[in-house]
Design a protein around this motif. Structure first.
Motif, PDB file in Angstrom:
ATOM      1  N   LEU A  21      23.693  22.120  -8.829  1.00  0.00           N
ATOM      2  CA  LEU A  21      22.331  22.279  -9.990  1.00  0.00           C
ATOM      3  C   LEU A  21      21.220  23.997  -9.408  1.00  0.00           C
ATOM      4  N   SER A  22      20.489  24.006  -8.008  1.00  0.00           N
ATOM      5  CA  SER A  22      20.064  25.113  -8.090  1.00  0.00           C
ATOM      6  C   SER A  22      20.818  26.189  -7.402  1.00  0.00           C
ATOM      7  N   THR A  23      22.181  26.021  -6.897  1.00  0.00           N
ATOM      8  CA  THR A  23      23.221  26.526  -6.714  1.00  0.00           C
ATOM      9  C   THR A  23      23.937  27.368  -8.337  1.00  0.00           C
ATOM     10  N   LYS A  24      24.365  26.475  -9.202  1.00  0.00           N
ATOM     11  CA  LYS A  24      24.903  27.015 -10.530  1.00  0.00           C
ATOM     12  C   LYS A  24      24.024  27.359 -11.288  1.00  0.00           C
ATOM     13  N   LEU A  25      22.560  27.031 -11.320  1.00  0.00           N
ATOM     14  CA  LEU A  25      21.690  27.756 -12.390  1.00  0.00           C
ATOM     15  C   LEU A  25      21.103  28.654 -11.564  1.00  0.00           C
ATOM     16  N   ASN A  26      20.701  28.180 -10.832  1.00  0.00           N
ATOM     17  CA  ASN A  26      19.861  29.699 -10.158  1.00  0.00           C
ATOM     18  C   ASN A  26      18.255  28.952 -10.081  1.00  0.00           C
ATOM     19  N   TYR A  27      18.620  27.446 -10.530  1.00  0.00           N
ATOM     20  CA  TYR A  27      17.189  27.036 -10.547  1.00  0.00           C
ATOM     21  C   TYR A  27      15.909  26.713  -8.419  1.00  0.00           C
ATOM     22  N   SER A  28      15.712  26.432  -7.869  1.00  0.00           N
ATOM     23  CA  SER A  28      14.800  26.228  -6.787  1.00  0.00           C
ATOM     24  C   SER A  28      14.407  24.908  -7.003  1.00  0.00           C
ATOM     25  N   ILE A  29      14.339  24.070  -6.228  1.00  0.00           N
ATOM     26  CA  ILE A  29      14.332  22.699  -6.142  1.00  0.00           C
ATOM     27  C   ILE A  29      12.877  22.636  -5.509  1.00  0.00           C
ATOM     28  N   VAL A  30      11.852  21.186  -6.089  1.00  0.00           N
ATOM     29  CA  VAL A  30      10.696  20.945  -5.646  1.00  0.00           C
ATOM     30  C   VAL A  30      10.816  19.472  -5.775  1.00  0.00           C
ATOM     31  N   MET A  31      11.080  18.818  -4.503  1.00  0.00           N
ATOM     32  CA  MET A  31      11.377  18.019  -3.920  1.00  0.00           C
ATOM     33  C   MET A  31      10.337  17.348  -3.593  1.00  0.00           C
ATOM     34  N   VAL A  32      10.655  15.995  -4.379  1.00  0.00           N
ATOM     35  CA  VAL A  32       9.019  15.156  -4.580  1.00  0.00           C
ATOM     36  C   VAL A  32       8.959  14.170  -3.171  1.00  0.00           C
ATOM     37  N   ASP A  33       9.907  13.699  -2.811  1.00  0.00           N
ATOM     38  CA  ASP A  33       9.968  12.526  -1.700  1.00  0.00           C
ATOM     39  C   ASP A  33       9.852  13.825  -0.822  1.00  0.00           C
ATOM     40  N   SER A  34      10.048  15.106  -0.570  1.00  0.00           N
ATOM     41  CA  SER A  34       9.357  15.932   0.771  1.00  0.00           C
ATOM     42  C   SER A  34       8.151  15.568   0.637  1.00  0.00           C
ATOM     43  N   LEU A  35       7.271  15.817  -0.700  1.00  0.00           N
ATOM     44  CA  LEU A  35       5.862  15.919  -0.382  1.00  0.00           C
ATOM     45  C   LEU A  35       5.125  14.781  -0.411  1.00  0.00           C
ATOM     46  N   VAL A  36       5.402  13.323  -0.466  1.00  0.00           N
ATOM     47  CA  VAL A  36       5.766  12.125  -0.362  1.00  0.00           C
ATOM     48  C   VAL A  36       5.405  12.314   0.965  1.00  0.00           C
ATOM     49  N   SER A  37       6.691  12.487   1.970  1.00  0.00           N
ATOM     50  CA  SER A  37       6.615  12.250   3.483  1.00  0.00           C
ATOM     51  C   SER A  37       5.227  13.830   3.856  1.00  0.00           C
TER      52      SER A  37
END
Length: 189
Positions: A21-37
């Motif tokens: 979706l990031s590639t096709k729709l030009n969205y940035s990704i906010v990864m909650v999993d990384s935030l928790v880490s």
């Protein structure tokens, strides 16, 4: 552009879909999993259980994480973000339902028709670095039982609340193409 929440069970392809979706729709990704880490590594005194896989969060992270993704949604209405939820165990599905007015909610499941099929899939595809690799046969089977139960629970909750879910057990790439089309249609409305 509505923000997107990807919610789902283990091994349903959330990371893969977010990247697509990031590639096709030009969205940035906010990864909650990384935030928790990040919290887990920088503040060990919080004792955040990042590897909790039983569908119930030992640490009450949900209020913070919900506030975080809501704040991202309000920072800039023109900003394009995927508010990316990796671990469903951090969230209560009832709160995801409440967010469906403000976000595009994508629910991914892996609805195998038996516990043994989950077990076979994990034994076949888990690599040495995957967290299930070192589980005993009994613990892995218990995990598969929970995964089976959790997928059925979420499917029923989605049906009750008229939320579409996507089953990625067969032909994941085709399912992702369908999701992309559905999102594009939703964004047009």
């Amino acid at each position: 552009m509505k923000n997107i929440i990807i919610f789902g069970t283990s091994r349903s392809g959330k990371t893969q879909l977010a990247k697509l979706l990031s590639t096709k729709l030009n969205y940035s990704i906010v990864m909650v999993d990384s935030l928790v880490s990040a919290f887990q590594n920088s503040m060990p005194e919080l004792e955040i259980n990042h590897t909790n896989r039983d569908g119930k969060s030992i640490n009450n992270l949900e209020p913070f994480l919900l506030a975080y993704i809501k704040s991202i949604n309000k920072i800039d209405k023109k900003a394009r973000n995927i508010n990316y939820i990796i671990e469903g165990s951090y969230f209560n599905f009832d709160n995801i339902i409440k967010l469906k007015e403000d976000f595009i909610v994508i629910v991914l499941l892996t609805k195998f028709n038996s516990i043994q099929k989950y077990y076979n899939m994990l034994k076949k595809y888990d690599k040495e670095y995957d967290w299930t690799y070192n589980l005993s046969k009994k613990d892995l089977l218990d995990y598969c039982k929970n995964l089976y139960k959790h997928n059925n629970y979420l499917a029923n909750k989605c049906t009750e609340n008229k939320i579409k879910y996507y089953d990625t057990v067969n032909n994941r790439e085709k399912v992702f193409e369908t999701i992309l089309i559905d999102i594009k249609n939703d964004l047009k409305d």
